[in-house]
Design an enzyme around this catalytic site. Structure first.
Site, PDB file in Angstrom:
ATOM      1  N   LEU A 245      23.725  69.903   2.956  1.00  0.00           N
ATOM      2  CA  LEU A 245      23.564  71.253   2.413  1.00  0.00           C
ATOM      3  C   LEU A 245      22.510  71.191   1.312  1.00  0.00           C
ATOM      4  O   LEU A 245      22.820  70.965   0.146  1.00  0.00           O
ATOM      5  CB  LEU A 245      24.895  71.765   1.870  1.00  0.00           C
ATOM      6  N   HIS A 246      21.267  71.428   1.678  1.00  0.00           N
ATOM      7  CA  HIS A 246      20.162  71.199   0.756  1.00  0.00           C
ATOM      8  C   HIS A 246      20.038  72.288  -0.320  1.00  0.00           C
ATOM      9  O   HIS A 246      20.379  72.086  -1.475  1.00  0.00           O
ATOM     10  CB  HIS A 246      18.848  71.097   1.527  1.00  0.00           C
ATOM     11  N   ASP A 247      19.523  73.435   0.055  1.00  0.00           N
ATOM     12  CA  ASP A 247      19.079  74.435  -0.908  1.00  0.00           C
ATOM     13  C   ASP A 247      20.180  75.022  -1.788  1.00  0.00           C
ATOM     14  O   ASP A 247      19.928  75.296  -2.973  1.00  0.00           O
ATOM     15  CB  ASP A 247      18.335  75.559  -0.180  1.00  0.00           C
TER      16      ASP A 247
END
Length: 312
Positions: A245-247
């Protein structure tokens, strides 16, 4: 906290994880979202701008202005990520037709105007290639130092690890998509926090996490769950069963810094063409970023879940 506790600007390239970031911000009464600027990245600018507008419509927040920005990187040719986000950026997940028009002002100019109007107050979340931020800095040198903080999702500092990059063996997508812009921002002297793959891989995307979001029951939550499922379907075709879950970690860091650990570091990015293009490297010298190194996965998902409860 008042409604303006977190005056915020979101520069993005939606993208499933940008979308979840934006909806998280919109679900918080303590975030004053001053503007959303879009850039090339996960998809072409026309698509990312459409997606940002559609997400605002979904959330019932047509009061937030949208500014289209960079069509292409500063130097290199554009690259997109259809294998991860689909041709249009949000996979096969349907969104309402946008009702919010795009502002006439270029994103970089709008960002300059806003930072100069509220020096030292605005948190900038940058979840795509940094072209708009670099253009702002080039047009008005020193303007990024007017931000309260700039939280960037980009790079990977797992030097020597088997999975350093996610686009090339060495490079994360946002830095690879515009390494020269990343270089400009790193050298701007701003208050930067850097969230790389070394951090976001600690916040995993699984079917169970998608179900957690869906259980909230709102339209926004179902959309976020569908985005995670679509992402997992796509990386499954590439041989991966768990994603990162990057951003949304940028929003979580701004809103709940106690969920993270960090340390001062000096980071540079490789801009010469070749196999190291877009690689980020920690080097000796005066720190230029707060490098985020540790995350509380359950805390991050809890924050997102609670924000999605407040949306339609």
């Amino acid at each position: 906290m008042t409604s303006s506790s977190f005056p915020t600007w979101h520069d993005c390239d939606p993208g499933s994880d940008d979308a979840i970031t934006l909806l998280t911000l919109l679900g918080r009464s303590d975030v004053q979202l001053l503007g959303v600027s879009t850039t090339h990245g996960n998809a072409p600018l026309s698509a990312t701008t459409h997606n940002a507008r559609a997400l605002l419509t979904l959330a019932g927040r047509d009061d937030v202005p949208v500014y289209a920005g960079a069509l292409a990187p500063l130097v290199r040719e554009p690259v997109y990520a259809p294998q991860i986000h689909g041709v249009g950026g949000l996979g096969n997940v349907p969104l309402p037709e946008p009702t919010r028009p795009v502002q006439g002002e270029h994103a970089a100019l709008a960002l300059i105007r806003q930072l100069c109007a509220q020096p030292g107050e605005i948190s900038v979340l940058a979840t795509g290639p940094l072209t708009n931020l670099a253009l702002a800095e080039r047009l008005r040198p020193g303007v990024l130092r007017e931000a309260r903080q700039i939280i960037v999702m980009g790079g990977s500092l797992e030097n020597g690890a088997p999975r350093l990059g996610n686009t090339t063996p060495r490079a994360e997508f946002n830095t690879y998509a515009d390494p020269h812009a990343f270089d400009v921002v790193l050298k701007a002297g701003a208050k930067l926090s850097l969230i790389g793959l070394n951090l976001t891989r600690q916040v995993q995307v699984t079917r169970q996490r998608a179900q957690q979001l869906a259980a909230v029951g709102t339209a926004a939550a179902h959309t976020c769950a569908a985005l995670l499922d679509d992402y997992l379907d796509r990386i499954g075709k590439l041989g991966q069963s768990v994603g990162a879950l990057h951003d949304p970690c940028t929003a979580a860091l701004m809103l709940a810094p106690e969920l993270f650990g960090w340390e001062a570091a000096r980071v540079v990015t490789m801009t010469d063409s070749g196999e190291r293009l877009g690689e980020t490297v920690r080097v000796d010298g005066e720190p230029n970023v707060q490098l985020v190194t540790r995350a509380d996965e359950s805390g991050v998902y809890g924050l997102i879940t609670e924000a999605l409860r407040q949306l339609p």
